[in-house]
Design a protein around this motif. Structure first.
Motif, PDB file in Angstrom:
ATOM      1  N   TYR A  27      -9.675  -8.506 -16.573  1.00  0.00           N
ATOM      2  CA  TYR A  27      -8.683  -9.169 -15.728  1.00  0.00           C
ATOM      3  C   TYR A  27      -8.600  -8.662 -14.286  1.00  0.00           C
ATOM      4  CZ  TYR A  27      -6.741 -11.081 -20.085  1.00  0.00           C
ATOM      5  OH  TYR A  27      -6.560 -11.737 -21.281  1.00  0.00           O
ATOM      6  N   VAL A  28      -9.110  -7.456 -14.006  1.00  0.00           N
ATOM      7  CA  VAL A  28      -8.904  -6.871 -12.676  1.00  0.00           C
ATOM      8  C   VAL A  28     -10.122  -7.128 -11.787  1.00  0.00           C
ATOM      9  CG1 VAL A  28      -8.502  -4.713 -11.417  1.00  0.00           C
ATOM     10  CG2 VAL A  28      -7.318  -5.139 -13.592  1.00  0.00           C
ATOM     11  N   ASP A  29      -9.866  -7.541 -10.556  1.00  0.00           N
ATOM     12  CA  ASP A  29     -10.951  -7.914  -9.647  1.00  0.00           C
ATOM     13  C   ASP A  29     -11.692  -6.704  -9.083  1.00  0.00           C
ATOM     14  OD1 ASP A  29     -10.732 -11.019  -9.189  1.00  0.00           O
ATOM     15  OD2 ASP A  29      -8.676 -10.265  -9.197  1.00  0.00           O
ATOM     16  N   GLU A  30     -10.975  -5.628  -8.791  1.00  0.00           N
ATOM     17  CA  GLU A  30     -11.625  -4.462  -8.183  1.00  0.00           C
ATOM     18  C   GLU A  30     -10.712  -3.250  -8.337  1.00  0.00           C
ATOM     19  OE1 GLU A  30     -13.568  -3.028  -3.889  1.00  0.00           O
ATOM     20  OE2 GLU A  30     -12.524  -4.957  -4.046  1.00  0.00           O
ATOM     21  N   VAL A  31     -11.320  -2.072  -8.487  1.00  0.00           N
ATOM     22  CA  VAL A  31     -10.576  -0.812  -8.518  1.00  0.00           C
ATOM     23  C   VAL A  31     -11.097   0.077  -7.397  1.00  0.00           C
ATOM     24  CG1 VAL A  31     -10.029   1.277  -9.839  1.00  0.00           C
ATOM     25  CG2 VAL A  31     -10.144  -0.936 -11.002  1.00  0.00           C
ATOM     26  N   VAL A  32     -10.182   0.602  -6.584  1.00  0.00           N
ATOM     27  CA  VAL A  32     -10.551   1.471  -5.469  1.00  0.00           C
ATOM     28  C   VAL A  32      -9.793   2.792  -5.599  1.00  0.00           C
ATOM     29  CG1 VAL A  32     -11.001  -0.499  -3.961  1.00  0.00           C
ATOM     30  CG2 VAL A  32      -8.737   0.563  -3.967  1.00  0.00           C
ATOM     31  N   THR A  33     -10.149   3.765  -4.763  1.00  0.00           N
ATOM     32  CA  THR A  33      -9.465   5.056  -4.783  1.00  0.00           C
ATOM     33  C   THR A  33      -8.898   5.385  -3.407  1.00  0.00           C
ATOM     34  OG1 THR A  33     -11.510   6.279  -4.300  1.00  0.00           O
ATOM     35  CG2 THR A  33     -10.929   5.970  -6.622  1.00  0.00           C
ATOM     36  N   VAL A  34      -7.901   6.270  -3.403  1.00  0.00           N
ATOM     37  CA  VAL A  34      -7.291   6.748  -2.167  1.00  0.00           C
ATOM     38  C   VAL A  34      -7.205   8.271  -2.216  1.00  0.00           C
ATOM     39  CG1 VAL A  34      -5.975   4.667  -1.601  1.00  0.00           C
ATOM     40  CG2 VAL A  34      -4.997   6.353  -3.163  1.00  0.00           C
ATOM     41  N   SER A  35      -7.220   8.884  -1.032  1.00  0.00           N
ATOM     42  CA  SER A  35      -7.199  10.341  -0.935  1.00  0.00           C
ATOM     43  C   SER A  35      -5.777  10.884  -1.053  1.00  0.00           C
ATOM     44  CB  SER A  35      -7.794  10.776   0.397  1.00  0.00           C
ATOM     45  OG  SER A  35      -6.923  10.416   1.468  1.00  0.00           O
ATOM     46  N   GLU A  36      -5.676  12.190  -1.228  1.00  0.00           N
ATOM     47  CA  GLU A  36      -4.356  12.832  -1.277  1.00  0.00           C
ATOM     48  C   GLU A  36      -3.622  12.640   0.052  1.00  0.00           C
ATOM     49  OE1 GLU A  36      -3.157  14.728  -4.322  1.00  0.00           O
ATOM     50  OE2 GLU A  36      -4.638  13.167  -4.771  1.00  0.00           O
ATOM     51  N   ASP A  37      -4.352  12.706   1.164  1.00  0.00           N
ATOM     52  CA  ASP A  37      -3.724  12.489   2.475  1.00  0.00           C
ATOM     53  C   ASP A  37      -3.185  11.067   2.598  1.00  0.00           C
ATOM     54  OD1 ASP A  37      -4.230  15.068   3.266  1.00  0.00           O
ATOM     55  OD2 ASP A  37      -5.968  14.568   4.509  1.00  0.00           O
ATOM     56  N   GLU A  38      -3.938  10.099   2.073  1.00  0.00           N
ATOM     57  CA  GLU A  38      -3.476   8.703   2.130  1.00  0.00           C
ATOM     58  C   GLU A  38      -2.239   8.495   1.261  1.00  0.00           C
ATOM     59  OE1 GLU A  38      -7.392   5.985   2.987  1.00  0.00           O
ATOM     60  OE2 GLU A  38      -7.384   7.105   1.099  1.00  0.00           O
ATOM     61  N   ILE A  39      -2.191   9.159   0.110  1.00  0.00           N
ATOM     62  CA  ILE A  39      -1.006   9.054  -0.757  1.00  0.00           C
ATOM     63  C   ILE A  39       0.209   9.634  -0.040  1.00  0.00           C
ATOM     64  CG2 ILE A  39       0.031   9.676  -2.967  1.00  0.00           C
ATOM     65  CD1 ILE A  39      -2.863   9.964  -4.068  1.00  0.00           C
ATOM     66  N   ALA A  40       0.029  10.811   0.570  1.00  0.00           N
ATOM     67  CA  ALA A  40       1.125  11.447   1.298  1.00  0.00           C
ATOM     68  C   ALA A  40       1.592  10.562   2.455  1.00  0.00           C
ATOM     69  CB  ALA A  40       0.684  12.813   1.818  1.00  0.00           C
ATOM     70  N   ALA A  41       0.641   9.962   3.165  1.00  0.00           N
ATOM     71  CA  ALA A  41       0.990   9.082   4.282  1.00  0.00           C
ATOM     72  C   ALA A  41       1.765   7.854   3.799  1.00  0.00           C
ATOM     73  CB  ALA A  41      -0.276   8.646   5.021  1.00  0.00           C
ATOM     74  N   ALA A  42       1.415   7.353   2.612  1.00  0.00           N
ATOM     75  CA  ALA A  42       2.128   6.197   2.056  1.00  0.00           C
ATOM     76  C   ALA A  42       3.567   6.562   1.706  1.00  0.00           C
ATOM     77  CB  ALA A  42       1.394   5.678   0.825  1.00  0.00           C
ATOM     78  N   ILE A  43       3.764   7.749   1.120  1.00  0.00           N
ATOM     79  CA  ILE A  43       5.123   8.205   0.808  1.00  0.00           C
ATOM     80  C   ILE A  43       5.959   8.267   2.083  1.00  0.00           C
ATOM     81  CG2 ILE A  43       6.497  10.179   0.013  1.00  0.00           C
ATOM     82  CD1 ILE A  43       4.241  10.801  -1.966  1.00  0.00           C
ATOM     83  N   LEU A  44       5.371   8.834   3.143  1.00  0.00           N
ATOM     84  CA  LEU A  44       6.078   8.957   4.420  1.00  0.00           C
ATOM     85  C   LEU A  44       6.374   7.593   5.029  1.00  0.00           C
ATOM     86  CD1 LEU A  44       7.189  10.847   6.595  1.00  0.00           C
ATOM     87  CD2 LEU A  44       4.907  10.872   7.629  1.00  0.00           C
ATOM     88  N   ALA A  45       5.395   6.677   4.962  1.00  0.00           N
ATOM     89  CA  ALA A  45       5.604   5.338   5.524  1.00  0.00           C
ATOM     90  C   ALA A  45       6.728   4.600   4.801  1.00  0.00           C
ATOM     91  CB  ALA A  45       4.304   4.535   5.441  1.00  0.00           C
ATOM     92  N   LEU A  46       6.770   4.751   3.485  1.00  0.00           N
ATOM     93  CA  LEU A  46       7.826   4.096   2.715  1.00  0.00           C
ATOM     94  C   LEU A  46       9.204   4.676   3.058  1.00  0.00           C
ATOM     95  CD1 LEU A  46       5.983   3.800  -0.705  1.00  0.00           C
ATOM     96  CD2 LEU A  46       6.852   1.884   0.641  1.00  0.00           C
ATOM     97  N   MET A  47       9.255   5.973   3.301  1.00  0.00           N
ATOM     98  CA  MET A  47      10.517   6.590   3.720  1.00  0.00           C
ATOM     99  C   MET A  47      10.955   6.077   5.083  1.00  0.00           C
ATOM    100  SD  MET A  47      10.195  10.623   2.759  1.00  0.00           S
ATOM    101  CE  MET A  47      10.123  11.218   1.072  1.00  0.00           C
ATOM    102  N   GLU A  48      10.018   6.088   6.025  1.00  0.00           N
ATOM    103  CA  GLU A  48      10.371   5.754   7.406  1.00  0.00           C
ATOM    104  C   GLU A  48      10.662   4.274   7.602  1.00  0.00           C
ATOM    105  OE1 GLU A  48       7.005   7.271   9.565  1.00  0.00           O
ATOM    106  OE2 GLU A  48       7.972   9.203   9.920  1.00  0.00           O
ATOM    107  N   LYS A  49       9.836   3.415   6.983  1.00  0.00           N
ATOM    108  CA  LYS A  49       9.930   1.987   7.274  1.00  0.00           C
ATOM    109  C   LYS A  49      10.753   1.201   6.262  1.00  0.00           C
ATOM    110  CE  LYS A  49       5.530   1.995   9.758  1.00  0.00           C
ATOM    111  NZ  LYS A  49       4.138   1.490   9.847  1.00  0.00           N
ATOM    112  N   GLN A  50      10.834   1.711   5.020  1.00  0.00           N
ATOM    113  CA  GLN A  50      11.554   0.969   3.987  1.00  0.00           C
ATOM    114  C   GLN A  50      12.763   1.710   3.448  1.00  0.00           C
ATOM    115  OE1 GLN A  50       9.481  -2.128   4.635  1.00  0.00           O
ATOM    116  NE2 GLN A  50      10.890  -2.228   2.913  1.00  0.00           N
ATOM    117  N   LYS A  51      12.919   2.969   3.851  1.00  0.00           N
ATOM    118  CA  LYS A  51      14.015   3.805   3.346  1.00  0.00           C
ATOM    119  C   LYS A  51      13.965   3.947   1.837  1.00  0.00           C
ATOM    120  CE  LYS A  51      15.170   3.658   7.627  1.00  0.00           C
ATOM    121  NZ  LYS A  51      14.634   4.712   8.522  1.00  0.00           N
ATOM    122  N   LEU A  52      12.743   3.977   1.317  1.00  0.00           N
ATOM    123  CA  LEU A  52      12.522   4.156  -0.124  1.00  0.00           C
ATOM    124  C   LEU A  52      11.780   5.465  -0.354  1.00  0.00           C
ATOM    125  CD1 LEU A  52      11.329   0.630  -1.350  1.00  0.00           C
ATOM    126  CD2 LEU A  52      13.471   1.756  -1.950  1.00  0.00           C
TER     127      LEU A  52
END
Length: 278
Positions: A245-270
């Motif tokens: 069922y899944v079209d593609e699986v990709v990976t992300v780095s630890e830095d990218e995960i950390a950046a996503a957490i920060l972006a969600l805090m700053e831009k979405q307040k989540l």
């Protein structure tokens, strides 16, 4: 394999129990894209895992419920099983890696479960849960490699299509694969044109490596602060479903995960944990 009948039955069973969580539009989080967040962090127990755990336990026989249940988890499935067991008056034992967040351990205890802390990662907790299952005759509630659990998680896919009928693509994190298997099955069964993409931490890519190898493989180690998806070996059921069922699986780095957490805090307040931010 999971059927639409099973998905709709899971939705029926869960309707009076769970929160129908919102799909939140974002502004500027992904430039040039109408990007939405399915906020199952607002679910009871704080994670989507309640859906699968509750549906699985609800479908057990009276004899299985009487024996009690056991599960292994880095924390979110633990809380889902503990909540469901308390709600149905069933004894629950949960094996949790000792490095799991204290907040998740204490939350699991607060639902009345017997918590067993196990040195190591998820796979070590799994081995101990299997040992206790055999020793005490308990009913094992697998966190991802189980059809009823997958169907419960798949109710998210049904909700997404109801809330965003014109959705083009769904992006979903992967640990063992239970969430993406259920979501992708629901979405592809109802609208095959919608793309489904899976994402793993590059330091815990068990599903991606297994897809590349053509069989389930076990990683020597996993090293990611996204503890909820730190899984060395995917399920055979989930591997088959991701392949289908899944079209593609990709990976992300630890830095990218950390950046996503920060972006969600700053831009979405989540505030998102690593596994969600992936």
């Amino acid at each position: 394999m999971i059927s639409m009948a099973m998905l709709h039955d899971a939705q029926r069973v869960l309707k009076p129990v769970i929160n129908r969580t919102p799909v939140i539009p974002t502004k500027g989080l992904v430039p040039g894209c109408a990007f939405y967040l399915k906020a199952d962090c607002l679910q009871k127990t704080g994670a989507f895992k309640l859906r699968g755990a509750y549906y699985k336990i609800a479908t057990l026989s009276d004899e299985e419920k009487e024996r009690g249940v056991i599960a292994c988890s880095a924390g979110n499935h633990a809380q889902g099983v503990a909540f469901a067991a308390r709600d149905m008056g069933i004894k629950a034992t949960i094996c949790i890696p000792e490095g799991a967040p204290i907040s998740k351990i204490e939350a699991t205890r607060s639902y009345g479960a017997n918590v067993v802390l196990v040195p190591g990662v998820y796979d070590d907790a799994y081995a101990e849960a299997v040992r206790l299952r055999d020793e005490q005759g308990l009913t094992f509630i697998h966190p991802f490699n189980d059809e009823e659990v997958i169907a419960g998680q798949g109710t998210i896919g049904l909700e997404i299509l109801d809330q965003l009928p014109d959705v083009d693509a769904v992006v979903c994190s992967i640990g063992g694969g239970g969430l993406i298997s259920g979501v992708a099955c629901a979405i592809k069964s109802l609208n095959p044109k919608v793309k489904v993409y899976g994402v793993q931490a590059e330091n815990a890519p068990s599903m991606k490596r297994s897809l590349e190898a053509g069989e389930a493989i076990t990683l020597d180690s996993v090293r990611t602060f996204a503890d909820g998806i730190a899984v060395k070996h995917p399920g055979d059921i989930t591997l088959d479903m991701v392949r289908k069922y899944v079209d593609e699986v990709v990976t992300v780095s630890e830095d990218e995960i950390a950046a996503a957490i920060l972006a969600l805090m700053e831009k979405q307040k989540l505030v998102a944990e690593g596994a969600g931010a992936v």
